[in-house]
Design a protein around this motif. Structure first.
Motif, mmCIF file in Angstrom:
data_model
loop_
_atom_site.group_PDB
_atom_site.id
_atom_site.type_symbol
_atom_site.label_atom_id
_atom_site.label_comp_id
_atom_site.label_asym_id
_atom_site.label_seq_id
_atom_site.Cartn_x
_atom_site.Cartn_y
_atom_site.Cartn_z
ATOM 1 N N GLU A 25 0.864 -1.186 0.000
ATOM 2 C CA GLU A 25 0.000 0.000 0.000
ATOM 3 C C GLU A 25 0.897 1.230 0.000
ATOM 4 O O GLU A 25 2.025 1.191 0.498
ATOM 5 C CB GLU A 25 -0.921 0.010 1.227
ATOM 6 N N PHE A 26 0.396 2.326 -0.577
ATOM 7 C CA PHE A 26 1.216 3.532 -0.648
ATOM 8 C C PHE A 26 0.349 4.778 -0.534
ATOM 9 O O PHE A 26 -0.869 4.750 -0.729
ATOM 10 C CB PHE A 26 1.995 3.578 -1.969
ATOM 11 N N ARG A 27 1.007 5.878 -0.230
ATOM 12 C CA ARG A 27 0.360 7.187 -0.230
ATOM 13 C C ARG A 27 1.431 8.243 -0.461
ATOM 14 O O ARG A 27 2.510 8.181 0.132
ATOM 15 C CB ARG A 27 -0.358 7.449 1.090
ATOM 16 N N VAL A 28 1.132 9.205 -1.329
ATOM 17 C CA VAL A 28 2.034 10.323 -1.594
ATOM 18 C C VAL A 28 1.391 11.583 -1.027
ATOM 19 O O VAL A 28 0.266 11.930 -1.394
ATOM 20 C CB VAL A 28 2.298 10.490 -3.107
ATOM 21 N N VAL A 29 2.099 12.255 -0.126
ATOM 22 C CA VAL A 29 1.573 13.453 0.527
ATOM 23 C C VAL A 29 2.504 14.628 0.247
ATOM 24 O O VAL A 29 3.724 14.521 0.414
ATOM 25 C CB VAL A 29 1.447 13.252 2.053
ATOM 26 N N GLN A 30 1.920 15.745 -0.192
ATOM 27 C CA GLN A 30 2.700 16.956 -0.442
ATOM 28 C C GLN A 30 2.264 18.053 0.521
ATOM 29 O O GLN A 30 1.106 18.466 0.531
ATOM 30 C CB GLN A 30 2.518 17.437 -1.885
ATOM 31 N N GLU A 31 3.212 18.522 1.344
ATOM 32 C CA GLU A 31 2.950 19.621 2.276
ATOM 33 C C GLU A 31 3.506 20.943 1.754
ATOM 34 O O GLU A 31 2.997 22.011 2.069
ATOM 35 C CB GLU A 31 3.578 19.316 3.645
ATOM 36 N N LYS A 32 4.597 20.864 0.952
ATOM 37 C CA LYS A 32 5.230 22.056 0.383
ATOM 38 C C LYS A 32 5.529 21.798 -1.089
ATOM 39 O O LYS A 32 5.645 20.647 -1.521
ATOM 40 C CB LYS A 32 6.533 22.383 1.127
ATOM 41 N N ARG A 33 5.691 22.876 -1.853
ATOM 42 C CA ARG A 33 5.930 22.716 -3.287
ATOM 43 C C ARG A 33 7.233 21.989 -3.593
ATOM 44 O O ARG A 33 7.346 21.332 -4.626
ATOM 45 C CB ARG A 33 5.961 24.089 -3.982
ATOM 46 N N ASP A 34 8.213 22.116 -2.714
ATOM 47 C CA ASP A 34 9.527 21.554 -3.028
ATOM 48 C C ASP A 34 9.804 20.242 -2.307
ATOM 49 O O ASP A 34 10.954 19.817 -2.206
ATOM 50 C CB ASP A 34 10.628 22.568 -2.708
ATOM 51 N N SER A 35 8.748 19.576 -1.799
ATOM 52 C CA SER A 35 8.983 18.282 -1.154
ATOM 53 C C SER A 35 7.709 17.438 -1.141
ATOM 54 O O SER A 35 6.603 17.977 -1.071
ATOM 55 C CB SER A 35 9.491 18.473 0.282
ATOM 56 N N ILE A 36 7.887 16.126 -1.223
ATOM 57 C CA ILE A 36 6.782 15.187 -1.072
ATOM 58 C C ILE A 36 7.245 14.044 -0.177
ATOM 59 O O ILE A 36 8.441 13.730 -0.110
ATOM 60 C CB ILE A 36 6.283 14.619 -2.422
ATOM 61 N N THR A 37 6.298 13.442 0.519
ATOM 62 C CA THR A 37 6.580 12.281 1.362
ATOM 63 C C THR A 37 5.844 11.078 0.788
ATOM 64 O O THR A 37 4.652 11.166 0.479
ATOM 65 C CB THR A 37 6.124 12.519 2.808
ATOM 66 N N VAL A 38 6.552 9.981 0.642
ATOM 67 C CA VAL A 38 5.971 8.750 0.117
ATOM 68 C C VAL A 38 5.880 7.734 1.253
ATOM 69 O O VAL A 38 6.902 7.266 1.761
ATOM 70 C CB VAL A 38 6.822 8.175 -1.035
ATOM 71 N N ASP A 39 4.657 7.442 1.686
ATOM 72 C CA ASP A 39 4.432 6.406 2.698
ATOM 73 C C ASP A 39 4.241 5.068 1.994
ATOM 74 O O ASP A 39 3.437 4.967 1.058
ATOM 75 C CB ASP A 39 3.185 6.722 3.526
ATOM 76 N N ILE A 40 4.955 4.062 2.440
ATOM 77 C CA ILE A 40 4.864 2.732 1.827
ATOM 78 C C ILE A 40 4.731 1.669 2.909
ATOM 79 O O ILE A 40 5.478 1.671 3.890
ATOM 80 C CB ILE A 40 6.109 2.424 0.967
ATOM 81 N N ILE A 41 3.757 0.793 2.723
ATOM 82 C CA ILE A 41 3.701 -0.434 3.519
ATOM 83 C C ILE A 41 4.344 -1.515 2.656
ATOM 84 O O ILE A 41 3.756 -1.956 1.663
ATOM 85 C CB ILE A 41 2.260 -0.823 3.874
ATOM 86 N N PRO A 42 5.571 -1.924 2.988
ATOM 87 C CA PRO A 42 6.266 -2.901 2.147
ATOM 88 C C PRO A 42 5.910 -4.334 2.533
ATOM 89 O O PRO A 42 5.465 -4.596 3.655
ATOM 90 C CB PRO A 42 7.733 -2.612 2.454
ATOM 91 N N ASP A 43 6.089 -5.239 1.586
ATOM 92 C CA ASP A 43 5.981 -6.647 1.961
ATOM 93 C C ASP A 43 7.388 -7.180 2.226
ATOM 94 O O ASP A 43 8.371 -6.424 2.196
ATOM 95 C CB ASP A 43 5.234 -7.456 0.903
ATOM 96 N N SER A 44 7.496 -8.463 2.479
ATOM 97 C CA SER A 44 8.779 -9.041 2.898
ATOM 98 C C SER A 44 9.831 -9.031 1.797
ATOM 99 O O SER A 44 11.022 -9.211 2.072
ATOM 100 C CB SER A 44 8.560 -10.481 3.383
ATOM 101 N N THR A 45 9.408 -8.782 0.545
ATOM 102 C CA THR A 45 10.370 -8.823 -0.567
ATOM 103 C C THR A 45 10.943 -7.450 -0.905
ATOM 104 O O THR A 45 11.833 -7.341 -1.744
ATOM 105 C CB THR A 45 9.701 -9.397 -1.830
ATOM 106 N N PHE A 46 10.426 -6.392 -0.271
ATOM 107 C CA PHE A 46 10.833 -5.027 -0.619
ATOM 108 C C PHE A 46 12.288 -4.785 -0.243
ATOM 109 O O PHE A 46 12.722 -5.104 0.867
ATOM 110 C CB PHE A 46 9.935 -4.024 0.103
ATOM 111 N N THR A 47 13.058 -4.202 -1.178
ATOM 112 C CA THR A 47 14.483 -3.973 -0.955
ATOM 113 C C THR A 47 14.841 -2.510 -1.204
ATOM 114 O O THR A 47 14.032 -1.721 -1.706
ATOM 115 C CB THR A 47 15.330 -4.845 -1.897
ATOM 116 N N GLU A 48 16.081 -2.164 -0.877
ATOM 117 C CA GLU A 48 16.582 -0.816 -1.135
ATOM 118 C C GLU A 48 16.590 -0.528 -2.631
ATOM 119 O O GLU A 48 16.345 0.603 -3.064
ATOM 120 C CB GLU A 48 17.996 -0.676 -0.558
ATOM 121 N N THR A 49 16.846 -1.559 -3.418
ATOM 122 C CA THR A 49 16.812 -1.397 -4.878
ATOM 123 C C THR A 49 15.416 -1.024 -5.356
ATOM 124 O O THR A 49 15.252 -0.172 -6.239
ATOM 125 C CB THR A 49 17.265 -2.702 -5.569
#
Length: 422
Positions: A354-378
């Motif tokens: 699951e994911f959500r992208v939230v923007q509070e300011k024009r020059d930044s966004i926050t990406v919330d992610i619920i990862p599963d067990s396979t999610f990696t830095e790549t």
């Protein structure tokens, strides 16, 4: 009342084939009645009309609606129930729902039983437009089950339905749907795509006649993926808690406005837009007298069309809603990024539950992610690179890996949310 439900279904099925001129006359009649009722029975509308020196007699044709004031979610929420619910209605006896805005503040909604029964008749008509029959079964996912139905008829195989709670785990939801074996499925795109992923891993096992999505943005990538997995056509409906149904697709892919239950305006700077031009949507209920909504600002955008569908229905057409104002990411230059470009980056990404992208300011966004067990830095780096191709200006992208993305009891979160205004 069962007899009234049947009457509403038969009536609504006939109305859809009326000519546009006949439907406009019906709208004028119902709108005139609603305006008079709201003026006489609710303090909010009485006050707003009087402030503009307006009375119900100032409305005679659909063109006259532009004289009347619009209302916002804040107007309705701040004056509930005393000044927005009819003085003839006991709120405790009304059917109720809730919806939340971008602030997360809840708006309670009250329906008369007759209005809700009419909305359910419209719901059946919308399903029938896709080939649904009374003896077909349908499964639907929501926060609460539909409040009206006939258990007596269900015993004879008529109107069978299965409520799938959004609070269940996706695997459990899929198991319930499989056991029910529905002819039709309706629900939120973000849930439907989770089901499709699970079904693909399981080798499917569900074969509906059609799937219909509602309440959230559906991208063409997600649509194709789900159609491939479910093995059927996927259709969309534009709905809301305030009005239940605002537009629906038929087999001919026309996006119909059910003008017997709602009156829609498409405005830009307060003026009606031309056919084919995008405008803000304002909606008026023609059936819910318990809590009238007149010229209610939807915070949605749509495009009215001046053509009729080849299916033969007389309802006016519109193009699919592009998204709410706060679904667009606003960049430092003022450029807007369409959510339909951003959502596909995550929908079929590896390791994202699951994911959500939230923007509070024009020059930044926050990406919330619920990862599963396979999610990696790549996987995270791939997501950021894909976003950089869409967001081409200097914007900081921050990732937040979490176990839960909070949302209200009755408000499934929209995947893109910008709190930045132009």
């Amino acid at each position: 009342m069962f007899a009234r439900q049947v009457y509403f279904i038969l009536q609504s099925m006939r109305i859809q084939w009326k000519k546009p001129e006949e439907l406009k006359k019906l709208q004028e009649k119902r709108l005139k009645k609603m305006i008079r009722y709201a003026y006489e029975k609710t303090a909010l509308y009485h006050k707003k009309f009087r402030e503009l020196n307006l009375t119900p007699s100032d409305f005679n044709t659909l063109e006259d609606i532009k004289k009347f004031p619009y209302v916002t979610k804040a107007d309705m929420r701040d004056n509930f129930p005393k000044d927005v619910v009819s003085t003839e209605c006991d709120v405790s006896q009304c059917l109720k729902a809730t919806t939340s805005g971008s602030t997360g503040q809840v708006l309670p909604i009250a329906y008369s039983r007759a209005a809700y029964e009419y909305y359910m008749a419209v719901s059946y008509r919308n399903f029938a437009a896709l080939g649904f029959k009374p003896w077909h079964r349908f499964a639907y996912t929501r926060y609460e089950p539909i409040k009206i139905g006939s258990q007596f008829l269900e015993k004879f195989g008529i109107g069978q339905r299965k409520f799938i709670s959004v609070f269940s785990e996706p695997e459990e939801q899929v198991a319930q749907v499989k056991a029910f074996s529905p002819h039709a499925i309706t629900g939120y795109p973000s849930l439907m795509i989770e089901w499709a992923k699970i079904l693909k891993d399981q080798g499917n096992g569900i074969h509906p006649l059609f799937v219909r999505t509602e309440a959230e943005i559906l991208t063409k990538e997600a649509k194709k993926f789900m159609e491939d997995v479910f093995g059927c056509e996927l259709y969309e409906e534009y709905g809301s808690a305030e009005f239940v149904h605002l537009a629906f697709e038929c087999l001919h892919r026309g996006y119909h406005i059910p003008s017997d239950s709602i009156f829609l305006e498409f405005l830009k700077d307060g003026e009606e837009v031309s056919p084919g031009e995008e405008g803000e949507i304002y909606a008026t209920s023609l059936v819910n007298y318990a809590m009238p909504f007149i010229r209610y600002k939807m915070d949605d955008r749509g495009v009215p069309l001046d053509e009729l569908c080849t299916c033969g229905r007389g309802f006016p057409l519109m193009k699919l809603v592009v998204g709410r104002d706060d679904d667009f990411i606003l960049l430092p230059s003022g450029k807007k990024v369409n959510p339909r470009l951003v959502i596909p980056v995550f929908e079929l990404a590896s390791g994202v539950k699951e994911f959500r992208v939230v923007q509070e300011k024009r020059d930044s966004i926050t990406v919330d992610i619920i990862p599963d067990s396979t999610f990696t830095e790549t996987d995270k780096n791939n997501l950021e690179n894909s976003l950089r191709e869409i967001i081409t200006e200097p914007v900081e992208i921050m990732f937040n890996l979490c176990e839960e993305i909070p949302h209200g009891r009755h408000n499934r979160p929209r995947p893109i949310r910008s709190r930045v205004r132009e």
